[in-house]
Design a protein around this motif. Sequence first.
Motif, PDB file in Angstrom:
ATOM      1  N   ASP A 174       0.824  -1.209   0.000  1.00 32.19           N
ATOM      2  CA  ASP A 174       0.000   0.000   0.000  1.00 32.19           C
ATOM      3  C   ASP A 174       0.859   1.259   0.000  1.00 32.19           C
ATOM      4  O   ASP A 174       0.563   2.225  -0.713  1.00 32.19           O
ATOM      5  CB  ASP A 174      -0.949   0.007   1.203  1.00 32.19           C
TER       6      ASP A 174
ATOM      7  N   ILE B 125       0.754   4.144  -2.792  1.00 27.13           N
ATOM      8  CA  ILE B 125       0.539   5.550  -2.429  1.00 27.13           C
ATOM      9  C   ILE B 125       1.671   6.409  -2.995  1.00 27.13           C
ATOM     10  O   ILE B 125       1.430   7.489  -3.562  1.00 27.13           O
ATOM     11  CB  ILE B 125       0.410   5.686  -0.901  1.00 27.13           C
TER      12      ILE B 125
ATOM     13  N   THR C  11       3.500   8.750   5.830  1.00 29.03           N
ATOM     14  CA  THR C  11       2.214   8.093   5.586  1.00 29.03           C
ATOM     15  C   THR C  11       1.716   7.514   6.896  1.00 29.03           C
ATOM     16  O   THR C  11       2.434   6.772   7.565  1.00 29.03           O
ATOM     17  CB  THR C  11       2.352   6.972   4.537  1.00 29.03           C
TER      18      THR C  11
ATOM     19  N   ASP D 280      -7.742   0.974   4.929  1.00 25.44           N
ATOM     20  CA  ASP D 280      -8.134   1.511   3.622  1.00 25.44           C
ATOM     21  C   ASP D 280      -8.167   3.035   3.577  1.00 25.44           C
ATOM     22  O   ASP D 280      -8.697   3.623   2.631  1.00 25.44           O
ATOM     23  CB  ASP D 280      -9.506   0.956   3.221  1.00 25.44           C
TER      24      ASP D 280
ATOM     25  N   MET E 173      -6.146   9.685   1.427  1.00 23.74           N
ATOM     26  CA  MET E 173      -6.409   8.768   0.322  1.00 23.74           C
ATOM     27  C   MET E 173      -7.229   7.596   0.829  1.00 23.74           C
ATOM     28  O   MET E 173      -7.077   7.180   1.975  1.00 23.74           O
ATOM     29  CB  MET E 173      -5.096   8.243  -0.261  1.00 23.74           C
ATOM     30  N   THR E 174      -8.057   7.084  -0.058  1.00 24.38           N
ATOM     31  CA  THR E 174      -8.834   5.900   0.291  1.00 24.38           C
ATOM     32  C   THR E 174      -8.571   4.798  -0.733  1.00 24.38           C
ATOM     33  O   THR E 174      -8.415   5.059  -1.925  1.00 24.38           O
ATOM     34  CB  THR E 174     -10.342   6.204   0.371  1.00 24.38           C
ATOM     35  N   LYS E 175      -8.515   3.589  -0.211  1.00 22.91           N
ATOM     36  CA  LYS E 175      -8.288   2.413  -1.050  1.00 22.91           C
ATOM     37  C   LYS E 175      -9.633   1.945  -1.591  1.00 22.91           C
ATOM     38  O   LYS E 175     -10.589   1.740  -0.835  1.00 22.91           O
ATOM     39  CB  LYS E 175      -7.617   1.317  -0.221  1.00 22.91           C
ATOM     40  N   GLN E 176      -9.701   1.766  -2.890  1.00 19.71           N
ATOM     41  CA  GLN E 176     -10.938   1.373  -3.552  1.00 19.71           C
ATOM     42  C   GLN E 176     -11.099  -0.148  -3.525  1.00 19.71           C
ATOM     43  O   GLN E 176     -10.160  -0.875  -3.193  1.00 19.71           O
ATOM     44  CB  GLN E 176     -10.924   1.896  -4.993  1.00 19.71           C
TER      45      GLN E 176
ATOM     46  N   TRP F 208      -5.562   3.194  -4.885  1.00 16.76           N
ATOM     47  CA  TRP F 208      -5.671   4.319  -3.961  1.00 16.76           C
ATOM     48  C   TRP F 208      -6.032   5.567  -4.757  1.00 16.76           C
ATOM     49  O   TRP F 208      -5.513   5.782  -5.853  1.00 16.76           O
ATOM     50  CB  TRP F 208      -4.349   4.535  -3.228  1.00 16.76           C
TER      51      TRP F 208
END
Length: 131
Positions: free
Chosen positions: A8, A12, A79, A85, A110-113, A118
């Motif tokens: 992740d 990012i 981060t 997420d 940010m959001t994880k789909q 992201w």
Amino acid sequence: MNTDAIADIKAIEQLVATVERTQRAKDADGFLALFRPDALWTTAHGKVLLGLDAIAEFTRAVLPRADWDGDVTYEVVHTQFLRPDVAAVKVRQIYRSAEGDTEGAPLYVMTKQDDGAWLLHACQNTEVRVD
């Protein structure tokens, strides 16, 4: 740190690198593809943009005629995962122009789909003043 978190963080960092690339190229469409439809953006000068349509209108008006010479860098400096997420990402940006450098200190939430990608969800850009 587990392998999912490492992957992740890399994703990012790639998204931030794409922000840099699209800013350098003054590529409004490429930049806008990095946002969720319900995104919130606050510019370095405090203009609040609610939703992708408002962000797109502003970006298409401003980015192509931006006054830096295309030399811009973006660096992830921290981060923080708020949930697996959701990540708060502190970035250092530097725009270089003949008139001198301008530094910014954006915060990207940010959001994880569902597909694992992201996207930018809630962002605040802040100009760094050197006095």
